[in-house]
Design a protein around this motif. Structure first.
Motif, short mmCIF file in Angstrom:
data_model
loop_
_atom_site.label_atom_id
_atom_site.label_comp_id
_atom_site.label_asym_id
_atom_site.label_seq_id
_atom_site.Cartn_x
_atom_site.Cartn_y
_atom_site.Cartn_z
N ASP A 49 0.93 -1.05 -0.07
CA ASP A 49 -0.03 -0.04 -0.06
C ASP A 49 0.73 1.31 0.04
OD1 ASP A 49 -2.46 -1.64 -0.12
OD2 ASP A 49 -2.14 -1.73 2.28
N THR A 51 3.28 3.99 -1.89
CA THR A 51 3.71 4.76 -3.05
C THR A 51 5.05 5.29 -3.11
OG1 THR A 51 1.43 4.82 -3.85
CG2 THR A 51 2.91 6.04 -4.92
N GLU A 71 11.94 -1.75 -4.92
CA GLU A 71 10.35 -1.19 -4.46
C GLU A 71 9.55 -2.15 -5.42
OE1 GLU A 71 11.18 2.49 -6.57
OE2 GLU A 71 12.21 3.43 -4.65
N LYS A 72 9.76 -2.76 -6.55
CA LYS A 72 8.84 -3.63 -7.11
C LYS A 72 9.04 -4.93 -6.45
CE LYS A 72 8.53 -1.14 -11.71
NZ LYS A 72 9.30 -0.87 -12.92
N ALA A 76 5.56 -2.22 -3.79
CA ALA A 76 5.16 -0.82 -3.84
C ALA A 76 4.73 -0.36 -5.29
CB ALA A 76 6.48 -0.06 -3.31
N ASP A 77 3.89 0.71 -5.18
CA ASP A 77 3.70 1.39 -6.29
C ASP A 77 4.91 2.41 -6.84
OD1 ASP A 77 1.27 0.26 -7.01
OD2 ASP A 77 0.32 1.49 -5.62
N VAL A 78 5.40 2.33 -7.83
CA VAL A 78 6.63 2.83 -8.23
C VAL A 78 6.53 4.05 -9.22
CG1 VAL A 78 9.11 2.83 -9.01
CG2 VAL A 78 7.92 1.12 -7.53
N LEU A 79 7.04 5.46 -9.11
CA LEU A 79 6.94 6.52 -9.84
C LEU A 79 8.34 6.94 -10.10
CD1 LEU A 79 4.20 8.83 -8.04
CD2 LEU A 79 3.99 7.22 -9.95
N VAL A 106 1.84 10.54 -2.41
CA VAL A 106 3.10 9.55 -2.31
C VAL A 106 3.67 9.37 -1.03
CG1 VAL A 106 5.49 9.60 -3.16
CG2 VAL A 106 3.44 10.10 -4.90
N ASP A 107 4.03 8.38 -0.64
CA ASP A 107 4.48 8.10 0.74
C ASP A 107 6.07 8.36 1.06
OD1 ASP A 107 1.89 7.08 1.96
OD2 ASP A 107 2.25 5.77 0.05
#
Ligand code: CP
Length: 310
Positions: A49, A51, A71-72, A76-79, A106-107
């Motif tokens: 959960d 980002t 991260e992947k 995690a959601d990755v930008l 974004v966290d």
């Protein structure tokens, strides 16, 4: 052995801010993630959960890909943000850029920036965990963690080991973070390079200083060889690359002449034939690609432990 399971800090800005307990905790967590990334199914749901944005204001191959993969692997959601393709080119400030990204829920922020102290500036102004992925000539904490973790994996422990950092110490964030990290873990640290590339204050950090490559190779258990950071040099610090390589480059003849085996490390990118020859970089003494593999596990551990502090 790490006694508690919580890291003492919300951010990873520099190794200077970590306790030895934090570093051992990161290593023990990374040991487990190293097992995970060597399984057929390399993913765990730990950051499902969360980002994370990777903000890179400077070029990178290893650190950027390693963070993204870490991260992947943690789900995690990755930008990914690249300054050259962003509104920074239209004059937007660092703080505005980050606040606009954080407004999208974004966290965590992973940031590489050419200005020393940029992650500290942000940490005082935004409400997200920050990981320093290299700030100018200041610190590169995850590189130092993965370097020390790689020594520990190769030699069993870091305490009491003699580590010599060769090359351009003045312009290297890797050198400063390595010095802090290795000393916190009980290693003996020496730096070796031309006098013009070793800062005058360096002995206040408690490291030995040498300008003699052969003597330093004979002294150390581990040689961590850094490249010349030409992009950070506006004047000449030595006459020519050829002379640097002749007097300060590490080659096979030198390594073969030692009466013991040493471990060869390099954070990359390598300038083959300048600070290290290919036959050393690719030799059985080299753990350069192990460093890269270990880097993913170490970054997974850092992100996981910081997310738990949120
Ligand atoms: N070691 C390191 O920081 O490499 P990159 O610049 O390619 O990320």
């Amino acid at each position: 052995m790490a006694a508690t399971t919580q890291i003492s800090t919300r951010h990873l800005l520099g190794i200077k801010d970590l306790t030895p307990h934090d570093i051992h905790l990161i290593f023990e967590t990374a040991d487990q993630f190293l097992d995970v990334i060597n399984r057929p199914i390399k993913k765990v749901p730990s950051l499902r959960d969360i980002t994370i944005v990777n903000l890179f204001f400077e070029n990178s191959t290893r650190t950027r890909i390693s963070f993204e993969l870490a991260e992947k692997r943690l789900s995690a959601d990755v930008l990914n943000f690249s300054a050259s393709a962003s509104s920074v080119t239209k004059g937007e400030t660092l703080l505005d850029t980050v606040n606009n990204i954080l407004a999208m829920k974004v966290d965590m922020v992973v940031m590489r920036h050419p200005a020393p102290g940029a992650p500290y500036f942000l940490a005082n102004r935004i409400n997200a965990n920050i990981v320093n992925a290299g700030d100018g000539t200041h610190e590169h904490p995850t590189q130092a963690l993965l370097d020390a973790f790689s020594i520990r994996r190769k030699l069993g422990d870091v305490v009491g080991k003699k580590v010599c950092i060769f090359g351009d110490i003045t312009h290297s964030r890797v050198a400063l973070s390595n010095i802090y990290c290795l000393q916190k873990l009980g290693a003996k640290v020496r730096v070796c390079g031309p006098p013009t590339l070793i800062p005058k204050y360096i002995d206040t950090l408690g490291v030995e200083v040498s300008h003699d490559v052969r003597d330093s190779l004979n002294w150390c258990d581990v040689a961590n060889i850094l490249r010349i950071q030409l992009e950070r040099q506006d004047i000449k610090f030595f006459p020519s690359m050829r002379e640097y390589s002749q007097y300060f480059g590490i080659n096979k003849k030198l390594v073969d002449s030692l009466d013991k085996e040493i471990v060869i490390m390099h954070p990359g990118p390598i300038n083959r034939g300048v600070e290290i020859t290919s036959d050393v970089a690719d030799s059985k003494h080299s753990i350069i690609l192990d460093q890269v593999e270990n880097g993913v596990a170490v970054r997974m551990a850092v992100l996981y432990l910081l997310a738990a502090r949120k």
